[in-house]
Design a protein around this motif. Structure first.
Motif, short mmCIF file in Angstrom:
data_model
loop_
_atom_site.label_atom_id
_atom_site.label_comp_id
_atom_site.label_asym_id
_atom_site.label_seq_id
_atom_site.Cartn_x
_atom_site.Cartn_y
_atom_site.Cartn_z
N UNK A 154 0.86 -1.03 0.19
CA UNK A 154 0.10 -0.03 -0.30
C UNK A 154 0.61 1.29 0.00
N UNK A 155 2.20 1.43 0.43
CA UNK A 155 2.61 2.28 0.84
C UNK A 155 4.01 2.03 -1.35
N UNK A 156 3.89 1.29 -1.51
CA UNK A 156 4.93 1.36 -2.56
C UNK A 156 3.91 1.07 -3.88
N UNK A 157 2.39 1.12 -4.08
CA UNK A 157 2.03 1.24 -4.68
C UNK A 157 1.42 2.35 -5.72
N UNK A 158 0.84 3.30 -4.61
CA UNK A 158 0.42 4.76 -5.21
C UNK A 158 1.99 5.83 -5.58
N UNK A 159 2.78 5.35 -5.24
CA UNK A 159 4.36 6.28 -5.47
C UNK A 159 5.01 5.42 -6.65
N UNK A 160 4.46 4.05 -6.81
CA UNK A 160 5.09 3.51 -8.06
C UNK A 160 4.14 4.32 -9.33
N UNK A 161 2.41 4.55 -8.98
CA UNK A 161 1.39 5.05 -9.71
C UNK A 161 1.97 6.80 -10.21
N UNK A 162 2.69 7.60 -8.94
CA UNK A 162 2.83 8.77 -9.55
C UNK A 162 3.95 8.89 -10.41
N UNK A 163 4.96 7.83 -10.69
CA UNK A 163 6.75 8.09 -10.71
C UNK A 163 5.54 7.81 -12.54
N UNK A 164 5.37 6.23 -12.77
CA UNK A 164 4.45 6.35 -14.19
C UNK A 164 4.54 7.38 -14.64
N UNK A 165 3.21 8.28 -13.76
CA UNK A 165 2.70 8.89 -14.22
C UNK A 165 3.04 10.29 -14.53
N UNK A 166 3.49 11.10 -13.84
CA UNK A 166 4.45 12.20 -13.61
C UNK A 166 6.14 12.42 -14.29
#
Length: 401
Positions: A154-166
Motif C-alpha cells: 500500500x506504500x509502494x503502489x501509489x508511489x509507483x503510480x505517481x512515478x509512472x504518471x509524472x
C-alpha cells in the motif's frame, strides 16, 4: 511444517509465511497503484459523475466484504485453502487490465467488481493458511509479517503510480495494464505455498450455522463491531488533509508514509501480541485511533496533520495483524477460514456503515463531527473489549461452544 534458517527475530516462521507475505506485498502494489488513478479514469476518461465513482467503489467494497465470509465457509467445507486463494489472486490480477480496456463506466464497474470479488475470495483461505503454517505461540508474528507485506504494498503502489504518471509520462490506461504484473507475481507466490493436510474431512455441505463458533468468538466480534461503528474510511482523513490546504502530491506522499508506518509496526505488534497478549496490543491500537481522531478534529497545521497521519499508521498496522490473529485464537482448525472470513466481513461492513454515517456528518453537520464520532466509538469499543474479553491467551478446543 517447513522452517527456514533465519534471523532469531523471525524465529518460528515458516517458508509459507514468507511466501504469503510476498503475495500480499505484490497484490497490494497491484491494487494500490490504481488508487489515485481509478477516480480520475472514471470521471475524466469515461465521463462518469461523482456519484458513479461512489457507486462503483461502494458496491465493489461491499461485495468484497460479503464474499470473505462465504469463501471462508467454502474453504472449511472443502478443507481446501490454497486452491480457493489462488483463484482469488488470479481473478483480481486479470480484472486490473479489464478496467483499463473499458470504454464506458459500466465496463469499469464490472471489472472493479471482479477485482474485489477476487480479493474477498482469497482473504480468508490465505489467512487460514497463515494460521496453519506456524505454531499457535508464533501466530501473531505470522500475521504481523503478512501485515508488513500488505502495508508495504500500500506504500509502494501509489508511489509507483505517481512515478509512472509524472516521471515516466505513462498514460492512464497503461497503468491498468501494468498492474497485472504484480498481481500475477502474487499468484505465483501462492502457487509455491505447501498446504498442510486437512485435519478434518470435507463436509457434505457448507455449514452456515452460528452455533459452530465458540461464545468467546462472538463476544470478540461484538467488541470489534462496537469499535467498527466509528471506524470510517481513510478517505475522510485524506479529505481533511487536503481541506487544510495540502497539495494533492503532498497528500499522496503523506498517505504513502502512513502505509509505511503501518508496514513497519505490523511485525513487531504481532510478535508482542504473542508474548504480551492479543487483547492488550489490540487495545493499544484502539487508543492510538482515539488520539489520532481527536487530533484530526482540532488540528489545522499541515506539519502536525502529516505527523498525526503517520501516527495513525500505528493503528492500521496493529489492528490488521493482531485483529486477525486474535480471531484465529478462538477457532479450531476446521473452522478457521470461515471464522476469520466472517470477522473480516464484520470489519468491512461496519466500516461501510461508519463511512455512510461519516459522509452525512461531513455534509450536514461539520467536518470535525466525523472525527468526534469516530473517537466516541473508539472509547465504546475499548470498553467493550475490556468487558467482553478476559485477558490472557486462549487455547483452542475443537468442541468449543
Amino acid at each position: 511444517m517447513a522452517r527456514l534458517e533465519i534471523h532469531p527475530y523471525f524465529a518460528g516462521l515458516s517458508r509459507n509465511t514468507f511466501l504469503l507475505a510476498f503475495a500480499s506485498l505484490f497484490a497490494d502494489i497491484s491494487t494500490e497503484m490504481l488508487y489515485p488513478v481509478l477516480p480520475v479514469f472514471l470521471t475524466q476518461t469515461l465521463q462518469a459523475s461523482g456519484s458513479i465513482v461512489g457507486l462503483v467503489d461502494g458496491v465493489a467494497q461491499a461485495a468484497q466484504n460479503i464474499v470473505q465470509g462465504l469463501s471462508g465457509s467454502l474453504s472449511d467445507k472443502l478443507q481446501k485453502r490454497k486452491s480457493i486463494a489462488l483463484a482469488g489472486y488470479l481473478l483480481a490480477a486479470i480484472a486490473k487490465p479489464l478496467m483499463g480496456l473499458s470504454t464506458v463506466w459500466q465496463g469499469a464497474f464490472g471489472a472493479r467488481l471482479l477485482d474485489r470479488l477476487g480479493a474477498g475470495a482469497r482473504s480468508a483461505p490465505r489467512d487460514a493458511l497463515i494460521a496453519s503454517s506456524v505454531d499457535e505461540k508464533d501466530r501473531g508474528r505470522a500475521f504481523g509479517l503478512e501485515g508488513v507485506g500488505d502495508n508495504a504494498g500500500a506504500f509502494l503502489g501509489p508511489l509507483l503510480a505517481v512515478f509512472l504518471l509524472y516521471a515516466a509520462h505513462v498514460g492512464i490506461r497503461p497503468i491498468f495494464y501494468l498492474a497485472v504484473i504484480p498481481g500475477l507475481l502474487a499468484f505465483f507466490m501462492v502457487l509455491l505455498v505447501r498446504e498442510q493436510p486437512a485435519a478434518a474431512a470435507a463436509k457434505s455441505k457448507i455449514d452456515l450455522s452460528l452455533r459452530r463458533f465458540p461464545k468467546l468468538y462472538w463476544r470478540y466480534l461484538l467488541a470489534t463491531a462496537l469499535f467498527g461503528l466509528g471506524n470510517s474510511s481513510n478517505a475522510f482523513l485524506i479529505l481533511r488533509t487536503q481541506e487544510i490546504g495540502t497539495s494533492l502530491e503532498t497528500t499522496i506522499l503523506i498517505y504513502a508514509a502512513f502505509n509505511l508506518v503501518a508496514a513497519l509496526i505490523s511485525y513487531p505488534a504481532g510478535a508482542l501480541s504473542d508474548s504480551w497478549g492479543r487483547r492488550n496490543i489490540l487495545l493499544a491500537s484502539f487508543i492510538v485511533f482515539l488520539i489520532a481522531y481527536l487530533g484530526f478534529a482540532v488540528m489545522k497545521n499541515i506539519v502536525l496533520i502529516a505527523a498525526l497521519f503517520g501516527f495513525y499508521g500505528l493503528y492500521q498496522g496493529i489492528f490488521r495483524a493482531v485483529g486477525k490473529a486474535f480471531a484465529a485464537d478462538f477457532l479450531s482448525d476446521h473452522l478457521r477460514a470461515s471464522g476469520i472470513g466472517w470477522y473480516s466481513t464484520t470489519v468491512g461492513l461496519l466500516q461501510l456503515v461508519a463511512s455512510v454515517v461519516a459522509g452525512l456528518l461531513w455534509d450536514r453537520i461539520g467536518h470535525t463531527a466525523v472525527f468526534y464520532y469516530g473517537a466516541v466509538f473508539a472509547v465504546v469499543g475499548s470498553v467493550g473489549l475490556l468487558l467482553l474479553i478476559p485477558n490472557g491467551s486462549f487455547s483452542v478446543r475443537s468442541d468449543a461452544v
